[in-house]
Motif scaffolding. Sequence first.
Motif, short mmCIF file in Angstrom:
data_model
loop_
_atom_site.label_atom_id
_atom_site.label_comp_id
_atom_site.label_asym_id
_atom_site.label_seq_id
_atom_site.Cartn_x
_atom_site.Cartn_y
_atom_site.Cartn_z
N LYS A 51 0.84 -1.19 0.00
CA LYS A 51 0.00 0.00 0.00
C LYS A 51 0.88 1.24 0.00
O LYS A 51 2.10 1.15 0.18
N PRO A 52 0.28 2.42 -0.19
CA PRO A 52 1.08 3.66 -0.22
C PRO A 52 1.85 3.87 1.08
O PRO A 52 1.42 3.44 2.16
N TRP A 53 2.97 4.56 0.95
CA TRP A 53 3.81 4.89 2.11
C TRP A 53 3.00 5.57 3.20
O TRP A 53 3.15 5.29 4.39
N GLU A 54 2.10 6.45 2.80
CA GLU A 54 1.32 7.21 3.76
C GLU A 54 0.38 6.31 4.57
O GLU A 54 -0.08 6.69 5.64
N GLU A 55 0.10 5.12 4.06
CA GLU A 55 -0.83 4.21 4.75
C GLU A 55 -0.11 3.06 5.46
O GLU A 55 -0.74 2.12 5.93
N ARG A 56 1.22 3.16 5.55
CA ARG A 56 1.98 2.05 6.11
C ARG A 56 1.63 1.76 7.57
O ARG A 56 1.78 0.64 8.05
N LEU A 57 1.16 2.80 8.30
CA LEU A 57 0.81 2.62 9.72
C LEU A 57 -0.69 2.38 9.92
O LEU A 57 -1.19 2.44 11.04
N ASN A 58 -1.39 2.09 8.82
CA ASN A 58 -2.80 1.70 8.92
C ASN A 58 -2.84 0.21 9.29
O ASN A 58 -2.72 -0.66 8.43
N PHE A 59 -3.00 -0.06 10.58
CA PHE A 59 -2.90 -1.44 11.06
C PHE A 59 -4.22 -2.21 10.94
O PHE A 59 -4.33 -3.33 11.44
N GLU A 60 -5.20 -1.61 10.28
CA GLU A 60 -6.45 -2.34 10.05
C GLU A 60 -6.26 -3.38 8.95
O GLU A 60 -7.01 -4.35 8.86
N LYS A 61 -5.28 -3.14 8.07
CA LYS A 61 -5.00 -4.08 6.99
C LYS A 61 -3.72 -4.84 7.32
O LYS A 61 -2.68 -4.23 7.56
N PHE A 62 -3.79 -6.16 7.33
CA PHE A 62 -2.62 -6.98 7.64
C PHE A 62 -2.83 -8.39 7.11
O PHE A 62 -3.93 -8.78 6.71
N VAL A 63 -1.75 -9.14 7.10
CA VAL A 63 -1.84 -10.56 6.77
C VAL A 63 -1.25 -11.34 7.94
O VAL A 63 -0.27 -10.92 8.55
N GLU A 64 -1.89 -12.45 8.26
CA GLU A 64 -1.43 -13.31 9.34
C GLU A 64 -1.31 -14.73 8.82
O GLU A 64 -2.14 -15.18 8.02
N SER A 65 -0.25 -15.42 9.24
CA SER A 65 -0.07 -16.79 8.78
C SER A 65 -1.11 -17.71 9.42
O SER A 65 -1.69 -17.39 10.45
N ASP A 66 -1.30 -18.85 8.80
CA ASP A 66 -2.38 -19.74 9.22
C ASP A 66 -1.87 -20.94 10.01
O ASP A 66 -1.91 -20.96 11.24
N ALA A 67 -1.33 -21.95 9.33
CA ALA A 67 -0.98 -23.21 9.97
C ALA A 67 0.24 -23.12 10.87
O ALA A 67 0.33 -23.80 11.90
N ASP A 68 1.21 -22.30 10.49
CA ASP A 68 2.42 -22.12 11.30
C ASP A 68 2.92 -20.71 11.08
O ASP A 68 2.17 -19.84 10.66
N GLU A 69 4.21 -20.47 11.35
CA GLU A 69 4.71 -19.09 11.27
C GLU A 69 5.20 -18.70 9.88
O GLU A 69 5.59 -17.55 9.65
N GLU A 70 5.18 -19.61 8.91
CA GLU A 70 5.72 -19.32 7.59
C GLU A 70 4.75 -18.52 6.71
O GLU A 70 3.54 -18.73 6.73
#
Length: 206
Positions: A51-70
């Motif tokens: 996403k844009p640099w200006e939105e880098r601290l928008n923590f509403e959007k993220f990805v999280e791993s599922d089965a393990d930490e990879e």
Amino acid sequence: MSGHGHGCDGDHDHDETPEMGLQYSLYSKIDIDNLQCLNEAVEDSGKAIFKPWEERLNFEKFVESDADEELLINIPFTGNIKLKGIIVIGGEDQSHPSKMKLYKNRPRMTFDDTGLIPDQEFDLHPDTTGTLEYSTMVVKFSSVHHLTIYFPQNFGAENTKLYYIGLRGEFTPAHRHGVTICTYEAKPNVADHKTEVFNPVSHHVQ
């Protein structure tokens, strides 16, 4: 500490300048429809961290791993990039990735392929503000049309979380379309030539 960039390290004064937004604009050159994130808990959430640099601290959007930490992210570009630096904003506590491996021009990698020697790898430090940049070996990453980023582990949590990945570098549009046009234009020329050859014959018959 080897492999870590310095340019932006610890310098908070220029975070909001337009220049930083321009430097980290390669996200707009990603073929986002074909971006693939493996082991993401929520489908397509991996696309949201580019996403844009200006939105880098928008923590509403993220990805999280599922089965393990990879987490493994396949990133196709709409042209060629010269990759100069990467910023990674990870999760709080121990969910921030602790290692990062980069592979260039290997489309559709899977976890089975991560045994291959990466083009570059980094030991990461927790960064929740986007102030640490990891500098790439520009000679190796001077002509990249596909980048795979592999996060094999974090600092101890069951799952890895990422809020933002910033890519700094230069972009060159692909020339494949131009080649297609040339090939396409060559065919009508042959047809035109045939028309010229046969027209006199048809007139002669009449």
